[in-house]
Design a protein around this motif. Structure first.
Motif, mmCIF file in Angstrom:
data_model
loop_
_atom_site.group_PDB
_atom_site.id
_atom_site.type_symbol
_atom_site.label_atom_id
_atom_site.label_comp_id
_atom_site.label_asym_id
_atom_site.label_seq_id
_atom_site.Cartn_x
_atom_site.Cartn_y
_atom_site.Cartn_z
ATOM 1 N N GLN A 45 0.845 -1.208 0.000
ATOM 2 C CA GLN A 45 0.000 0.000 0.000
ATOM 3 C C GLN A 45 0.879 1.257 0.000
ATOM 4 O OE1 GLN A 45 -3.288 -0.431 2.850
ATOM 5 N NE2 GLN A 45 -3.069 -2.654 2.744
ATOM 6 N N SER A 46 1.794 1.298 -0.974
ATOM 7 C CA SER A 46 2.770 2.400 -1.010
ATOM 8 C C SER A 46 2.178 3.779 -1.335
ATOM 9 C CB SER A 46 3.881 2.071 -2.015
ATOM 10 O OG SER A 46 3.386 2.114 -3.347
ATOM 11 N N PRO A 47 1.019 3.852 -2.023
ATOM 12 C CA PRO A 47 0.536 5.199 -2.353
ATOM 13 C C PRO A 47 -0.180 5.900 -1.196
ATOM 14 C CG PRO A 47 -0.182 3.574 -3.994
ATOM 15 C CD PRO A 47 0.266 2.831 -2.768
ATOM 16 N N ILE A 48 -0.273 7.207 -1.338
ATOM 17 C CA ILE A 48 -1.205 7.993 -0.523
ATOM 18 C C ILE A 48 -2.094 8.770 -1.490
ATOM 19 C CG2 ILE A 48 0.219 8.186 1.547
ATOM 20 C CD1 ILE A 48 0.903 11.096 0.609
ATOM 21 N N ILE A 49 -3.275 9.106 -1.013
ATOM 22 C CA ILE A 49 -4.273 9.787 -1.834
ATOM 23 C C ILE A 49 -4.645 11.080 -1.113
ATOM 24 C CG2 ILE A 49 -6.576 9.593 -2.864
ATOM 25 C CD1 ILE A 49 -6.307 6.507 -2.491
ATOM 26 N N VAL A 50 -4.526 12.198 -1.806
ATOM 27 C CA VAL A 50 -4.842 13.495 -1.196
ATOM 28 C C VAL A 50 -5.984 14.125 -1.985
ATOM 29 C CG1 VAL A 50 -3.913 15.721 -0.457
ATOM 30 C CG2 VAL A 50 -2.370 13.757 -0.666
ATOM 31 N N ALA A 51 -7.127 14.284 -1.350
ATOM 32 C CA ALA A 51 -8.285 14.864 -2.036
ATOM 33 C C ALA A 51 -8.378 16.345 -1.692
ATOM 34 C CB ALA A 51 -9.556 14.137 -1.609
ATOM 35 N N VAL A 52 -8.402 17.173 -2.731
ATOM 36 C CA VAL A 52 -8.410 18.627 -2.531
ATOM 37 C C VAL A 52 -9.696 19.221 -3.099
ATOM 38 C CG1 VAL A 52 -7.089 20.754 -2.908
ATOM 39 C CG2 VAL A 52 -5.889 18.558 -2.841
ATOM 40 N N GLN A 53 -10.461 19.881 -2.245
ATOM 41 C CA GLN A 53 -11.672 20.572 -2.707
ATOM 42 C C GLN A 53 -11.615 22.062 -2.380
ATOM 43 O OE1 GLN A 53 -15.001 18.154 -1.113
ATOM 44 N NE2 GLN A 53 -15.290 17.392 -3.207
ATOM 45 N N ASP A 54 -10.640 22.458 -1.596
ATOM 46 C CA ASP A 54 -10.485 23.868 -1.237
ATOM 47 C C ASP A 54 -10.052 24.668 -2.479
ATOM 48 O OD1 ASP A 54 -9.779 25.785 1.346
ATOM 49 O OD2 ASP A 54 -8.506 26.153 -0.388
ATOM 50 N N LYS A 55 -10.828 25.699 -2.787
ATOM 51 C CA LYS A 55 -10.580 26.439 -4.044
ATOM 52 C C LYS A 55 -9.192 27.080 -4.092
ATOM 53 C CE LYS A 55 -15.176 27.348 -5.692
ATOM 54 N NZ LYS A 55 -16.420 28.016 -5.493
ATOM 55 N N ASP A 56 -8.736 27.610 -2.954
ATOM 56 C CA ASP A 56 -7.421 28.269 -2.945
ATOM 57 C C ASP A 56 -6.296 27.248 -3.159
ATOM 58 O OD1 ASP A 56 -8.651 30.666 -2.494
ATOM 59 O OD2 ASP A 56 -8.422 30.571 -0.308
#
Ligand code: FMN
Length: 174
Positions: A45-56
């Motif tokens: 499970q080497s990956p990481i997932i970063v979810a970005v919804q902040d407009k800035d």
């Protein structure tokens, strides 16, 4: 042979025009959780997932990505309201494969739930930079990570594109 999963896998297309409608938290969470079930080398499970919804934050990423492309005013994310970044821990030699497969799961899980997507490249260059490293730190992510890709998510504004014809000699049966 009729099969809902196969149909969805074949019908998913990259979308490059989005409405402003945000992906609902519950739907996004299911897409992200599904991606964590992607196979990885030695199950590390080497990956990481970063979810970005902040407009800035998306704007910061847009600027970085567009500058790497050499067109700083363009929008490589096509106005998508969610940008999911996949990276892998640099200590894992198979991380690029693991991360690419996670990208595939994200796109296919999204489509199965009615959410459109596209792989947007240049994550490696983005997170190699000091600015990218500082962003990860700001987001509370410690360690050294290599960017694989951005999976933009949202709802298409218009029709789903038609697939290009599959090339000849794609498959060999021996
Ligand atoms: C490794 C990779 C990098 C990609 N980078 C971009 C990109 O930076 N911008 C973009 O608009 N599409 C990008 N795509 C999407 C491809 O152009 C798209 O998958 C291809 O044209 C096939 O279309 P389809 O996904 O609709 O079948 C990328 C796809 C992959 C797999």
């Amino acid at each position: 042979m009729e099969n809902a999963v196969i149909k969805s896998l074949k019908e998913r297309r990259s979308v490059r025009s989005f409405s402003s409608k945000q992906v609902e938290a519950e739907v996004l969470d299911l897409i992200l959780e599904t991606a964590t079930y992607t196979p990885t080398a030695r199950n590390m499970q080497s990956p990481i997932i970063v979810a970005v919804q902040d407009k800035d934050e998306i704007e910061t990423l847009r600027k970085m990505n567009a500058s790497i492309m050499g067109t700083p005013d363009s929008d490589p994310f096509y106005g998508a309201p969610t940008v999911v970044i996949v990276l892998y821990d640099k200590n894992f030699p198979n991380g690029i494969y693991d991360g690419s497969l996670v990208m595939g799961t994200l796109m296919n899980a999204a489509f199965a739930l009615g959410v459109d997507s596209c792989w947007i490249h240049r994550a490696r260059e983005e997170f190699e930079s000091e600015e990218g490293k500082a962003l990860l730190k700001k987001w509370g992510i410690e360690g050294e990570y290599v960017g694989v890709g951005h999976c933009i998510l949202g709802y298409r504004d218009g029709e789903l594109p038609a697939p290009r014809a599959r090339k000849e000699n794609y498959i060999y049966k021996v």
